[in-house]
Scaffold this active site. Structure first.
Site, PDB file in Angstrom:
ATOM      1  N   SER A 159       0.840  -1.202   0.000  1.00 33.29           N
ATOM      2  CA  SER A 159       0.000   0.000   0.000  1.00 33.29           C
ATOM      3  C   SER A 159       0.873   1.249   0.000  1.00 33.29           C
ATOM      4  O   SER A 159       2.083   1.183   0.233  1.00 33.29           O
ATOM      5  CB  SER A 159      -0.925  -0.004   1.217  1.00 33.29           C
ATOM      6  OG  SER A 159      -0.174  -0.018   2.410  1.00 33.29           O
ATOM      7  N   LYS A 194      -6.275   8.095  -8.172  1.00 35.38           N
ATOM      8  CA  LYS A 194      -6.340   6.958  -7.252  1.00 35.38           C
ATOM      9  C   LYS A 194      -7.763   6.417  -7.394  1.00 35.38           C
ATOM     10  O   LYS A 194      -8.696   6.879  -6.751  1.00 35.38           O
ATOM     11  CB  LYS A 194      -6.067   7.394  -5.811  1.00 35.38           C
ATOM     12  CG  LYS A 194      -5.994   6.243  -4.818  1.00 35.38           C
ATOM     13  CD  LYS A 194      -5.592   6.760  -3.429  1.00 35.38           C
ATOM     14  CE  LYS A 194      -5.429   5.616  -2.449  1.00 35.38           C
ATOM     15  NZ  LYS A 194      -6.708   4.949  -2.137  1.00 35.38           N
ATOM     16  N   ARG A 201      -5.852  -8.402  -5.272  1.00 35.15           N
ATOM     17  CA  ARG A 201      -4.746  -7.940  -4.436  1.00 35.15           C
ATOM     18  C   ARG A 201      -4.671  -8.701  -3.111  1.00 35.15           C
ATOM     19  O   ARG A 201      -3.599  -8.983  -2.602  1.00 35.15           O
ATOM     20  CB  ARG A 201      -4.922  -6.450  -4.155  1.00 35.15           C
ATOM     21  CG  ARG A 201      -3.793  -5.870  -3.321  1.00 35.15           C
ATOM     22  CD  ARG A 201      -4.126  -4.454  -2.904  1.00 35.15           C
ATOM     23  NE  ARG A 201      -3.043  -3.849  -2.157  1.00 35.15           N
ATOM     24  CZ  ARG A 201      -3.176  -2.775  -1.404  1.00 35.15           C
ATOM     25  NH1 ARG A 201      -4.355  -2.208  -1.302  1.00 35.15           N
ATOM     26  NH2 ARG A 201      -2.164  -2.262  -0.760  1.00 35.15           N
ATOM     27  N   GLU A 251      -6.945  -1.284 -11.614  1.00 35.76           N
ATOM     28  CA  GLU A 251      -8.123  -1.188 -10.750  1.00 35.76           C
ATOM     29  C   GLU A 251      -9.380  -1.591 -11.511  1.00 35.76           C
ATOM     30  O   GLU A 251      -9.639  -1.103 -12.619  1.00 35.76           O
ATOM     31  CB  GLU A 251      -8.277   0.243 -10.230  1.00 35.76           C
ATOM     32  CG  GLU A 251      -9.129   0.369  -8.990  1.00 35.76           C
ATOM     33  CD  GLU A 251      -8.376   0.005  -7.710  1.00 35.76           C
ATOM     34  OE1 GLU A 251      -8.936   0.218  -6.622  1.00 35.76           O
ATOM     35  OE2 GLU A 251      -7.224  -0.490  -7.816  1.00 35.76           O
ATOM     36  N   LYS A 303      -4.934  12.672  -0.720  1.00 38.05           N
ATOM     37  CA  LYS A 303      -6.389  12.701  -0.536  1.00 38.05           C
ATOM     38  C   LYS A 303      -6.800  14.137  -0.242  1.00 38.05           C
ATOM     39  O   LYS A 303      -6.113  14.856   0.492  1.00 38.05           O
ATOM     40  CB  LYS A 303      -6.806  11.770   0.600  1.00 38.05           C
ATOM     41  CG  LYS A 303      -6.322  10.337   0.407  1.00 38.05           C
ATOM     42  CD  LYS A 303      -6.961   9.368   1.359  1.00 38.05           C
ATOM     43  CE  LYS A 303      -8.329   9.003   0.907  1.00 38.05           C
ATOM     44  NZ  LYS A 303      -8.921   7.893   1.677  1.00 38.05           N
ATOM     45  N   CYS A 350     -44.893   4.930   6.742  1.00 34.93           N
ATOM     46  CA  CYS A 350     -44.265   5.419   5.518  1.00 34.93           C
ATOM     47  C   CYS A 350     -44.759   6.829   5.207  1.00 34.93           C
ATOM     48  O   CYS A 350     -45.968   7.083   5.250  1.00 34.93           O
ATOM     49  CB  CYS A 350     -44.597   4.474   4.363  1.00 34.93           C
ATOM     50  SG  CYS A 350     -44.085   5.090   2.736  1.00 34.93           S
ATOM     51  N   CYS A 362     -40.827   0.477   4.320  1.00 34.24           N
ATOM     52  CA  CYS A 362     -42.284   0.484   4.186  1.00 34.24           C
ATOM     53  C   CYS A 362     -42.757  -0.958   3.994  1.00 34.24           C
ATOM     54  O   CYS A 362     -42.150  -1.714   3.231  1.00 34.24           O
ATOM     55  CB  CYS A 362     -42.688   1.347   2.989  1.00 34.24           C
ATOM     56  SG  CYS A 362     -44.455   1.287   2.605  1.00 34.24           S
ATOM     57  N   CYS A 416     -46.178   0.271  -2.597  1.00 36.65           N
ATOM     58  CA  CYS A 416     -45.876   1.691  -2.343  1.00 36.65           C
ATOM     59  C   CYS A 416     -45.165   2.296  -3.553  1.00 36.65           C
ATOM     60  O   CYS A 416     -44.156   1.750  -4.022  1.00 36.65           O
ATOM     61  CB  CYS A 416     -44.993   1.833  -1.106  1.00 36.65           C
ATOM     62  SG  CYS A 416     -44.525   3.546  -0.755  1.00 36.65           S
TER      63      CYS A 416
END
Length: 668
Positions: A81, A105, A126, A160, A299, A388, A410, A415
């Protein structure tokens, strides 16, 4: 905190983080946002540094692994990683003034693909970075993994497996299944055994690094270009030759703009930087499960704001009744935010949500989705409704056997709110193409009682005054919606069939059926006269099984749908509001035969890109979503654009042509 308190806190953090990771990596839903996970992870790492102690099972010392069952296999090259940061200055420091590449990423499931002498030999998940699961039997169902490549010798590629937002939404609408996000669907799909079932999920494998080749290539950029020339659709990337604060920030801003404007079709959870000099990258040490010079993940730093809860709105959509926080407006990422989903009862309990007046902290996760991340001060009591909000039938709490998550449902099978995804598919571009009506807007119409069947959408003009006064609309948007509804009254036959939400009948199936039978013969006359197509004595699986690409299962689904009296009534009600044109679904020519196009940017001569795509396909050509080695032409009216698609086309020496050039060479 004293040492004992710190140890207890570390144990709690390890338990929460591992439970969240296990759910995240195995398609069981989201236990916490990236923001929350990162905050807990950073707190745990800080406590480990302060105490000098690392407890067993700490996520700081291991790679999360998937639980896909099957034959386990040790990786030839460990899939370690990457260390993470939210500071661009850390990227500049890490780069050491050496040329670097910045790429997406991608938020999916990492697969390691191996070729020997040009033939695919194995595909392995992985896993824990050292041992994964062999899923080679699913390779043919995953787009982007060719059975053969030109290169001979031994080749190992890491990439990925992802599902685009569009394919994710389409799958949910067509299947009626419930997944939290594209990553959960991708992960869950790779646990399936049926290749055809996996194929329907439209998983795309995007290589992000060439792990090994027998050819001598010491540049990461050249290695990725080598993969492009082998026919792979590799990850979007940009080179920063002289990384400093200015140049790195500029590239980050370019990627950020693609995220916030949703130009990127696939889910991402950050960026990755790596050295162009692959020999230098291999000289780093291994700390825990991180190779220090293999790369660094970036990030986005989520911007948080404090606000006050005004109410909790319970909205019935699809299969659940979900709580939505309505709060005093705050500015986040350049937009005004005043509502955010609270997901489910378990999430409300975990956050400690109270009632009106509760102080909360809000972010836009990954700069897109509003999310309540913390309760600062709880006021009053959080209560769960017992009926509901749409049909007022009793509501019941259900607890998931897999994750233990508590959700409200519900109990009324009929519905209207339970059909939300069907209504979303009905108005979609591939369906009736009613612009301006989102899934959220449909949910409002359903919760207000305005829409309970498809035909009701064509009666919305009676509510135009109320709509114009609703929060977030206004007279202009209300009028635009009405114009779009009126425009959709004249619809092509294949779009109508797709819009009806017949199980297993996607757009391709609808086109194939109409290529074999005109709509009048296929549906209209059949349900009026009861001829052989829908006669009850005919076995459903046999009626259309002879049509190329249909088969018994899809045939049975189509026939049974039209034999249902409720469906027939709704169909007849709808047909009173619209008119249908039959279009020939078979190719009309061969001007584009053998060619693959990618279309980007605005078009001027065609109504939209879908119309241009339809023309190319009618001439025997193909249209792909991303530029790869198999692309023949990129169509972009801004030929000099510096967009990611233009850059990739130039790298691969793929011609970039304008719409005018396309018309000159390929228009009949």
């Amino acid at each position: 905190m004293n040492t004992d308190e710190k140890t207890l806190r570390m144990q709690q953090l390890i338990r929460e983080l591992n439970e969240a990771s296990e759910a995240y990596y195995n398609g069981k839903g989201e236990r916490m946002t990236d923001y929350e996970w990162d905050a807990r992870f950073d707190e745990l790492r800080q406590l480990e540094q302060e105490t000098g102690t690392t407890l067993p099972d700490s996520p700081t010392q291991k790679v999360s692994e998937d639980s896909i069952t099957g034959q386990k296999e040790e990786h030839e090259f460990a899939a370690l990683s990457l260390a993470k940061t939210k500071q661009s200055a850390e990227l500049v420091k890490w780069a050491e003034q050496k040329p670097i590449w910045i790429s997406w990423k991608l938020d999916g499931l990492t697969l390691v693909v191996t070729y020997d002498n040009g033939k695919l030999t194995k595909v392995v998940t992985r896993g824990n970075g050292h041992i994964g699961t062999n899923i080679t039997h699913l390779a043919s169902a995953i787009n982007g993994i060719p059975a053969t490549i030109p290169a001979q010798g031994h080749t190992v590629i890491r990439g990925e497996a992802v599902i685009s937002y569009d394919d994710f939404d389409r799958f949910l609408m067509e299947s009626g299944e419930d997944y939290a996000n594209p990553r959960n669907l991708a992960s869950g799909s790779l646990t399936l055994k049926d290749v055809e079932e996996v194929r329907q999920r439209h998983i795309q494998w995007i290589p992000f690094t060439l792990v090994y080749t027998e050819e001598d290539i010491n540049s990461w950029g050249n290695r990725m270009s080598w993969l492009d020339h082998q026919g792979f659709n590799t990850v979007e990337r940009q080179l920063v030759e002289h990384p400093d604060s200015s140049s790195v920030e500029a590239v980050i801003n370019t990627f950020t703009q693609e995220v916030t404007s949703r130009q990127n079709p696939f889910p991402v959870d950050g960026l990755v930087i790596c050295y162009d000099d692959t020999a230098y990258a291999q000289t780093g040490s291994v700390t825990g499960h991180h190779a220090t010079r293999a790369g660094l993940a970036f990030k986005w730093q989520d911007e948080a704001a404090e606000t006050t809860l005004k109410e909790i709105e319970w909205s019935c959509a699809a299969s659940t009744i979900s709580p939505v926080a309505i709060f005093e407006p705050v500015e986040l990422e350049g937009t005004t935010v005043k509502r955010a989903s609270l997901c489910n009862i378990s999430e409300c309990e975990r956050l400690g949500i109270g009632g009106i007046g509760t102080r909360i902290s809000v972010i836009k996760a990954n700069k897109i989705i509003p999310k309540v991340i913390k309760v600062i001060e709880s006021v009053n009591t959080f209560t769960v409704p017992n009926q509901c909000p749409v049909c007022h039938a009793p509501a019941a709490i259900k607890v998931s056997d897999v994750s233990g998550t508590k959700t409200l449902h519900c109990t009324n099978a009929e519905c209207p709110a339970k059909q939300l995804r069907k209504f979303a598919r009905f108005v979609s571009k591939e369906g009736m193409n009613i612009d301006g009506i989102s899934e959220q807007t449909l949910s409002k119409f359903i919760n207000l009682g305005w829409v309970s069947e498809y035909a009701d959408i064509y009666e919305l003009r009676s509510h135009i005054r109320e709509l114009a006064q609703m929060d977030g609309f206004g007279e202009k948007s209300a009028s635009n919606i009405m114009r779009s509804i009126d425009k959709s009254r004249n619809v092509e036959a294949h779009r109508l069939l797709y819009a009806l939400n017949i199980p297993l009948c996607g757009l391709d199936v609808c086109k194939r059926l109409l290529a074999a039978y005109p709509l009048g013969e296929l549906v209209n006359e059949a349900i009026k006269t009861g001829d052989d197509l829908f006669a009850t004595q005919a076995e459903p699986q046999d009626v259309f099984a002879h049509v190329n690409g249909i088969g018994p299962e899809k045939s049975a689904s189509f026939v049974r749908w039209f034999r249902d009296t409720h469906n027939l009534l709704r169909y007849r009600n709808l047909m009173e509001k619209i008119s249908v044109t039959q279009t020939d679904q078979t190719p009309k020519g061969n001007r584009c035969e053998g060619l693959t196009f990618v279309i980007t940017g605005d078009v001027h001569h065609y109504k939209n890109r879908n119309e241009l795509k339809a023309y190319i396909e009618s001439q025997g050509g193909k249209v792909a979503s991303a530029v790869s080695g198999s692309t023949s032409f990129l169509i972009n009216n801004d030929v000099t654009s510096t967009s990611g698609k233009n850059k990739k086309a130039k790298e691969l020496n793929i011609p970039i042509i304008s719409e005018d050039e396309f018309i000159e060479n390929y228009q009949i």
